[in-house]
Design an enzyme around this catalytic site. Sequence first.
Site, PDB file in Angstrom:
ATOM      1  N   ILE A 218     -27.782 -97.632 -55.511  1.00 36.05           N
ATOM      2  CA  ILE A 218     -28.351 -98.162 -56.744  1.00 36.05           C
ATOM      3  C   ILE A 218     -29.672 -97.433 -56.969  1.00 36.05           C
ATOM      4  O   ILE A 218     -30.253 -96.869 -56.050  1.00 36.05           O
ATOM      5  CB  ILE A 218     -28.548 -99.691 -56.701  1.00 36.05           C
ATOM      6  CG1 ILE A 218     -29.338-100.115 -55.467  1.00 36.05           C
ATOM      7  CG2 ILE A 218     -27.213-100.400 -56.748  1.00 36.05           C
ATOM      8  CD1 ILE A 218     -29.564-101.620 -55.360  1.00 36.05           C
ATOM      9  N   ASP A 219     -30.129 -97.441 -58.205  1.00 31.71           N
ATOM     10  CA  ASP A 219     -31.319 -96.680 -58.552  1.00 31.71           C
ATOM     11  C   ASP A 219     -32.555 -97.185 -57.819  1.00 31.71           C
ATOM     12  O   ASP A 219     -32.613 -98.349 -57.394  1.00 31.71           O
ATOM     13  CB  ASP A 219     -31.564 -96.747 -60.061  1.00 31.71           C
ATOM     14  CG  ASP A 219     -30.423 -96.168 -60.863  1.00 31.71           C
ATOM     15  OD1 ASP A 219     -29.819 -95.188 -60.392  1.00 31.71           O
ATOM     16  OD2 ASP A 219     -30.125 -96.699 -61.956  1.00 31.71           O
ATOM     17  N   LYS A 220     -33.548 -96.326 -57.743  1.00 35.14           N
ATOM     18  CA  LYS A 220     -34.805 -96.646 -57.057  1.00 35.14           C
ATOM     19  C   LYS A 220     -35.374 -97.985 -57.511  1.00 35.14           C
ATOM     20  O   LYS A 220     -35.748 -98.826 -56.687  1.00 35.14           O
ATOM     21  CB  LYS A 220     -35.819 -95.529 -57.303  1.00 35.14           C
ATOM     22  CG  LYS A 220     -37.221 -95.832 -56.789  1.00 35.14           C
ATOM     23  CD  LYS A 220     -38.202 -94.757 -57.202  1.00 35.14           C
ATOM     24  CE  LYS A 220     -39.622 -95.130 -56.820  1.00 35.14           C
ATOM     25  NZ  LYS A 220     -40.618 -94.131 -57.267  1.00 35.14           N
TER      26      LYS A 220
ATOM     27  N   THR B  70     -33.905-100.387 -59.181  1.00 37.56           N
ATOM     28  CA  THR B  70     -32.952-101.496 -59.206  1.00 37.56           C
ATOM     29  C   THR B  70     -32.926-102.102 -57.816  1.00 37.56           C
ATOM     30  O   THR B  70     -32.855-101.381 -56.819  1.00 37.56           O
ATOM     31  CB  THR B  70     -31.545-101.013 -59.599  1.00 37.56           C
ATOM     32  OG1 THR B  70     -31.587-100.458 -60.904  1.00 37.56           O
ATOM     33  CG2 THR B  70     -30.545-102.154 -59.564  1.00 37.56           C
TER      34      THR B  70
ATOM     35  N   ARG C  53     -27.575 -99.409 -67.341  1.00 40.03           N
ATOM     36  CA  ARG C  53     -28.733 -99.043 -68.173  1.00 40.03           C
ATOM     37  C   ARG C  53     -28.294 -98.271 -69.419  1.00 40.03           C
ATOM     38  O   ARG C  53     -28.788 -98.518 -70.518  1.00 40.03           O
ATOM     39  CB  ARG C  53     -29.713 -98.232 -67.326  1.00 40.03           C
ATOM     40  CG  ARG C  53     -30.248 -99.001 -66.129  1.00 40.03           C
ATOM     41  CD  ARG C  53     -30.897 -98.089 -65.110  1.00 40.03           C
ATOM     42  NE  ARG C  53     -32.088 -97.447 -65.657  1.00 40.03           N
ATOM     43  CZ  ARG C  53     -32.744 -96.471 -65.031  1.00 40.03           C
ATOM     44  NH1 ARG C  53     -32.306 -96.021 -63.845  1.00 40.03           N
ATOM     45  NH2 ARG C  53     -33.823 -95.945 -65.565  1.00 40.03           N
TER      46      ARG C  53
END
Length: 334
Positions: A167-169, A171, A268
């Site tokens: 998952i993104d930084k 998130t 997103r």
Amino acid sequence: MRVEKEIHESALEDFEFEEQVSEEENSLVGPNIAAKKETFELAEGIRLDVGVTDVLGKSRSFVQGLIAQECVRVNGSPKKANYKVRQGDQIEVEFPILRESTAEPENIPLDILYEDEDVLVVNKRQGMVVHPAPGAWTGTMVNALLFHCRNLSGINGVLRPGIVHRIDKDTSGILVVAKNDIAHQGLAVQLKEHSMARKYLALVHGVVLEPSGTVDAPIGRDPSERKRMAVVMHHSKPAVTHYTVLERFSEATYLEVRLETGRTHQIRVHMAYLKHPVLGDPIYGPKRNKYGLPGQMLHAVHLGFEHPRSGIWMEFDAPVPKTFAMLVEKLHSS
């Protein structure tokens, strides 16, 4: 409501969560000793990165990496990737010696929800990068995992040991990590077959009127900004996101989001596509961060999967981080 875009059946092969990066591009790490140089001229008016990409026959991201490391010079001086070439400019490219980087163990606390001989389930905090990459070679979840557990699957290489999905930084939320290759293969099959249960909580801009909906729109590189993803019809992959309204506020909506596929930045991108970008999203949301948030209000709240060894179905939940919870309270009172 269902938002759909038709795409051709021959869409590129399925992948989950990770962008696919070539070994050559992934090997450009830190300062390197130049192995050779090449000098040439380009057509007037062309972008530097586009022109160099055409001449070298490399990927554009590889060339942009060279430019960022000042391995590409114009008349002896480094330029930005969007520099427009002038007549008579001499372009010099230094090709660095490619070297492999490895992730090192670091004593960083982890919120471990479950662990056995095959898997780890981790609640990743907001702001932590999952694995080393340009701009974040240390302090990542992988560095922490290597300190906690030296036995991790090697399928994704030395920079991504054990990483099945990410998952993104900015998130937060739940990830499952494979401690051996057999577990990794079993989890990867579940991702590919969309049999994992993955739910997120999101706070988005504006009031979502429909009680629930599905976004079925393919995602690929934004043709006007290569560092972003976008809903595009060409050079894209199928992407499906389901959402349900949990609560509406005066200027925001609280959603539960379920992933059917797992493209880069999928939630997103799809929320921005609906004109309801995630609050605090620095890439796909408004430039003005109304609430001073540290990142997007997106949390991987639930993960369910079949244990790769026992076959037992397992489910995990993680509460939203403090910043998220405080914003919900603020929205209630506004």
